[in-house]
Design a protein around this motif. Structure first.
Motif, PDB file in Angstrom:
ATOM      1  N   ALA A  52       0.864  -1.180   0.000  1.00 56.63           N
ATOM      2  CA  ALA A  52       0.000   0.000   0.000  1.00 56.63           C
ATOM      3  C   ALA A  52       0.899   1.229   0.000  1.00 56.63           C
ATOM      4  CB  ALA A  52      -0.909   0.007   1.212  1.00 56.63           C
ATOM      5  N   THR A  53       1.863   1.238   0.907  1.00 57.16           N
ATOM      6  CA  THR A  53       2.864   2.300   0.957  1.00 57.16           C
ATOM      7  C   THR A  53       4.242   1.666   0.944  1.00 57.16           C
ATOM      8  OG1 THR A  53       1.437   3.776   2.199  1.00 57.16           O
ATOM      9  CG2 THR A  53       3.790   4.212   2.322  1.00 57.16           C
ATOM     10  N   LEU A  54       5.070   2.173   0.073  1.00 49.56           N
ATOM     11  CA  LEU A  54       6.461   1.728  -0.008  1.00 49.56           C
ATOM     12  C   LEU A  54       7.318   2.903   0.425  1.00 49.56           C
ATOM     13  CD1 LEU A  54       8.100  -0.740  -0.900  1.00 49.56           C
ATOM     14  CD2 LEU A  54       8.327   0.340  -3.127  1.00 49.56           C
ATOM     15  N   GLU A  55       7.982   2.766   1.560  1.00 46.32           N
ATOM     16  CA  GLU A  55       8.829   3.822   2.122  1.00 46.32           C
ATOM     17  C   GLU A  55      10.273   3.513   1.735  1.00 46.32           C
ATOM     18  OE1 GLU A  55       9.476   7.283   4.214  1.00 46.32           O
ATOM     19  OE2 GLU A  55       7.530   6.309   4.177  1.00 46.32           O
ATOM     20  N   VAL A  56      10.905   4.421   0.987  1.00 46.42           N
ATOM     21  CA  VAL A  56      12.282   4.215   0.534  1.00 46.42           C
ATOM     22  C   VAL A  56      13.204   5.014   1.442  1.00 46.42           C
ATOM     23  CG1 VAL A  56      13.880   4.366  -1.398  1.00 46.42           C
ATOM     24  CG2 VAL A  56      11.452   3.901  -1.820  1.00 46.42           C
ATOM     25  N   SER A  57      14.133   4.313   2.096  1.00 45.42           N
ATOM     26  CA  SER A  57      14.967   4.948   3.121  1.00 45.42           C
ATOM     27  C   SER A  57      16.443   5.051   2.753  1.00 45.42           C
ATOM     28  CB  SER A  57      14.816   4.184   4.437  1.00 45.42           C
ATOM     29  OG  SER A  57      15.248   2.848   4.269  1.00 45.42           O
ATOM     30  N   ALA A  58      16.796   4.808   1.501  1.00 39.75           N
ATOM     31  CA  ALA A  58      18.193   4.916   1.077  1.00 39.75           C
ATOM     32  C   ALA A  58      18.268   5.693  -0.235  1.00 39.75           C
ATOM     33  CB  ALA A  58      18.816   3.535   0.912  1.00 39.75           C
ATOM     34  N   ILE A  59      19.337   6.451  -0.392  1.00 37.21           N
ATOM     35  CA  ILE A  59      19.546   7.275  -1.581  1.00 37.21           C
ATOM     36  C   ILE A  59      19.794   6.395  -2.805  1.00 37.21           C
ATOM     37  CG2 ILE A  59      21.095   9.004  -2.603  1.00 37.21           C
ATOM     38  CD1 ILE A  59      21.654   9.990   0.232  1.00 37.21           C
ATOM     39  N   ASP A  60      19.343   6.876  -3.960  1.00 36.41           N
ATOM     40  CA  ASP A  60      19.599   6.256  -5.268  1.00 36.41           C
ATOM     41  C   ASP A  60      18.979   4.877  -5.445  1.00 36.41           C
ATOM     42  OD1 ASP A  60      21.032   8.518  -6.110  1.00 36.41           O
ATOM     43  OD2 ASP A  60      22.910   7.712  -5.323  1.00 36.41           O
TER      44      ASP A  60
END
Length: 128
Positions: A52-60
């Protein structure tokens, strides 16, 4: 008879593996209703049907949207949020498009703190 050579990219292989996992889960829990979840990723990933929600916690990090031809659900909505401190990239597969207010694209860059909410239609992805 000559054997055909097949070229499978890393993205396609990851998609196939993710898709197979989802199908196995569906077989293991055939009575359970579909569920959607919040998932955090810090490496290149493929959007899963159950996200439902994809949280991206790293650059690139590169997030690949799944192939529209494999869809069995109706009009799901996904939120891809960037909390990485830098930029992330959203890619489509098989020349599919994301329709944004300024036009259709196959790749979107999302800056830190921003998010992209998209809905799956029968033919393409559409930003909301």
């Amino acid at each position: 008879m000559a054997k055909k050579a097949y070229n499978i990219s890393n993205i396609s292989l990851r998609y196939l593996i993710d898709n197979l996992r989802q199908r196995i889960l569906a077989l293991e829990n055939p009575i359970d209703p579909p569920y959607f979840e919040h998932r955090e990723v810090s490496v290149n990933s493929t959007l899963l049907i159950k996200d439902a929600t994809l949280e991206v916690s790293a650059i690139d990090v590169i997030i690949t949207l799944y192939d529209l031809t494999e869809v069995t659900t109706t009009n799901p909505i996904y939120n891809i949020a960037n909390s990485s401190g830098g930029n992330i990239t959203i890619n489509t597969v098989n020349s599919q498009f994301i329709y944004l207010p300024f036009g259709k694209v196959q790749t979107v860059t999302i800056q830190d703190g921003d998010s992209l909410t998209i809905q799956l239609t029968s033919k393409h992805w559409r930003s909301l």
